[in-house]
Design an enzyme around this catalytic site. Structure first.
Site, PDB file in Angstrom:
ATOM      1  N   CYS A 177       0.838  -1.269   0.146  1.00  0.00           N
ATOM      2  CA  CYS A 177      -0.065   0.161  -0.018  1.00  0.00           C
ATOM      3  C   CYS A 177       0.861   1.236   0.130  1.00  0.00           C
ATOM      4  CB  CYS A 177      -0.989  -0.004   1.238  1.00  0.00           C
ATOM      5  SG  CYS A 177      -1.946  -1.552   1.367  1.00  0.00           S
TER       6      CYS A 177
ATOM      7  N   HIS B  88      -4.102   6.837   0.620  1.00  0.00           N
ATOM      8  CA  HIS B  88      -4.430   5.475   0.221  1.00  0.00           C
ATOM      9  C   HIS B  88      -5.513   5.053   0.759  1.00  0.00           C
ATOM     10  CE1 HIS B  88      -4.322   1.276   0.463  1.00  0.00           C
ATOM     11  NE2 HIS B  88      -4.108   0.989   1.397  1.00  0.00           N
TER      12      HIS B  88
ATOM     13  N   ASN C 106      -9.698  -1.519  -0.938  1.00  0.00           N
ATOM     14  CA  ASN C 106      -8.410  -1.287  -0.686  1.00  0.00           C
ATOM     15  C   ASN C 106      -7.737  -1.905  -1.852  1.00  0.00           C
ATOM     16  OD1 ASN C 106      -5.750  -1.566  -0.020  1.00  0.00           O
ATOM     17  ND2 ASN C 106      -6.228  -1.472   2.071  1.00  0.00           N
TER      18      ASN C 106
END
Length: 397
Positions: free
Chosen positions: A173, A323, A353
């Site tokens: 990430c 993010h 995500n």
């Protein structure tokens, strides 16, 4: 930890001289040292070379700007209602706790590589740029379909005839932010001019779809930006702040595990644990509460550090782009930094995500919708990967 907004470059000495280490300090606090040694062989060659050939290339302070972006997502959309048929959950339970309502999942003949290539082509088309002029391709991913990496395959698929350097960056990430900083370092310190940065991950392949704590979170996607050399005054990477802490690995990871089927079948003639057992990566393991605490504590600090290095305050920044992990994290960070909701970019509800793809995917949608315009300043941050986190202050266009 590292941080920089530019490079201070001392003048290049005459051939044949030896230089002691020199330390330069940029506006952001970035320091480096360099030793230059010129041999007598080069000294002799200078006598027979033309003036233009003998001139030492002088390193100058260069900037880098983001000139094109693109993204791609799988065709299969999986809703919260779909997941409620697999595990004990509901649309309300998921959306209230995460802000996610749908996610895209690679299926059928789709592949992460093809998504990355599609995103890259869209970024190059926006910039009206020929892939043959690329100097470097950075593939930011923790889920390549080849253990040896995906970047060279993307180079091939794009048809780059000059075979630019291509390699992978593994930081999940946080990967895209690290890719941007790496692109800037190659441009400012290595003479590269055109760098394609791709963030792409297919975490759905490493999700335990019976675990409602993690299967509700992740989706697949790819995003890309073209980073181009420019004059220092046009610099689009104003500052950055990067960090890591391996102590946090116990809260988030997907470690290797031995293949249990071999134990059931016997030792297969192995002696003293050799040959090694066949291994594979486990599903994603995450302590959600600890990761949440880490993000809401460390991410604002990192962004504040990057803003300070850039000489900016949050009120002078046009957009906050984090993010896309959890809407509660995004809201908490925005509140801490006093960013109003209308200045926060979020598409988490539609995609979940998507790891290294989340920032370039959200950026691409914001640019193509007209929300982000040339000259806008964006504070962005990635976080995760057991544990890494980093922020960058960028100017679009």
């Amino acid at each position: 930890m590292a941080n920089a907004s530019g490079f201070f470059t001392p003048s290049v000495p005459r051939l044949g001289t030896k230089i002691q280490p020199f330390t330069g300090i940029s506006r952001s606090g970035f320091c480096f040292s360099r030793r230059v040694v010129c041999s007598s062989a080069i000294e002799g060659a200078e006598k027979h070379a033309s003036p233009s050939e003998s001139r030492v290339p002088k390193l100058v302070s260069k900037g880098c700007k983001l000139v094109g972006c693109g993204s791609a997502v799988p065709s299969l959309s999986v809703s919260n209602d779909d997941l409620s048929k697999m595990v004990d959950t509901s649309d309300e339970w998921i959306s209230v706790r995460t802000g996610i309502r749908n996610r895209r999942v690679i299926s059928g003949k789709e592949s992460l590589k093809n998504l990355a290539v599609e995103a890259a082509r869209k970024a190059l088309e926006m910039a009206d740029f020929d892939p043959n002029d690329l100097d470097l391709i950075l593939m930011c991913t923790s889920t390549p379909e080849d253990i040896f990496g995906a970047a060279p395959q993307i180079q091939r698929e794009l048809g780059c005839k000059k075979s630019p350097l291509a390699y992978d960056i593994t930081a999940a990430c946080s990967g895209f932010v690290l890719g941007l900083v790496s692109a800037a370092c190659h441009i400012r310190g290595g003479g590269f001019r055109n760098v394609l940065v791709i963030g792409a991950d297919g975490l759905s392949r490493f999700v335990d779809w019976t675990d409602r704590g993690t299967c509700i979170l992740f989706g697949d996607a790819a995003g890309a930006v073209l980073v181009q050399a420019c004059d220092a005054e046009e610099d689009g990477l104003l500052s950055f702040d990067l960090n890591s802490d391996g102590e946090g690995a116990r809260h988030l990871g997907a470690p290797m595990s031995d293949d249990k089927t071999e134990e059931l079948l016997g030792s297969n003639g192995s002696v003293l644990n050799f040959p090694p057992k066949r291994s594979s990566y486990s599903c994603i393991q995450m302590n959600g509460k600890e990761v949440f605490r880490f993000a809401v504590r460390c991410v604002p600090q990192s962004i504040e550090s990057a803003l300070e290095k850039a000489g900016l305050v949050s009120s002078s920044v046009d957009w906050l782009l984090l993010h896309q992990a959890n809407q509660r994290i995004i809201d908490a960070v925005a509140t801490r930094l006093e960013f109003p909701q209308e200045k926060v970019i979020s598409n988490l509800a539609n995609y979940g995500n998507t790891s290294a793809a989340s920032i370039p995917l959200a950026l691409d949608e914001a640019v193509r919708s007209g929300k982000v315009k040339p000259g806008h300043t964006i504070a962005t941050a990635g976080f995760g990967a057991g544990l890494t986190w980093g922020s960058a202050v960028i100017r679009w266009g």
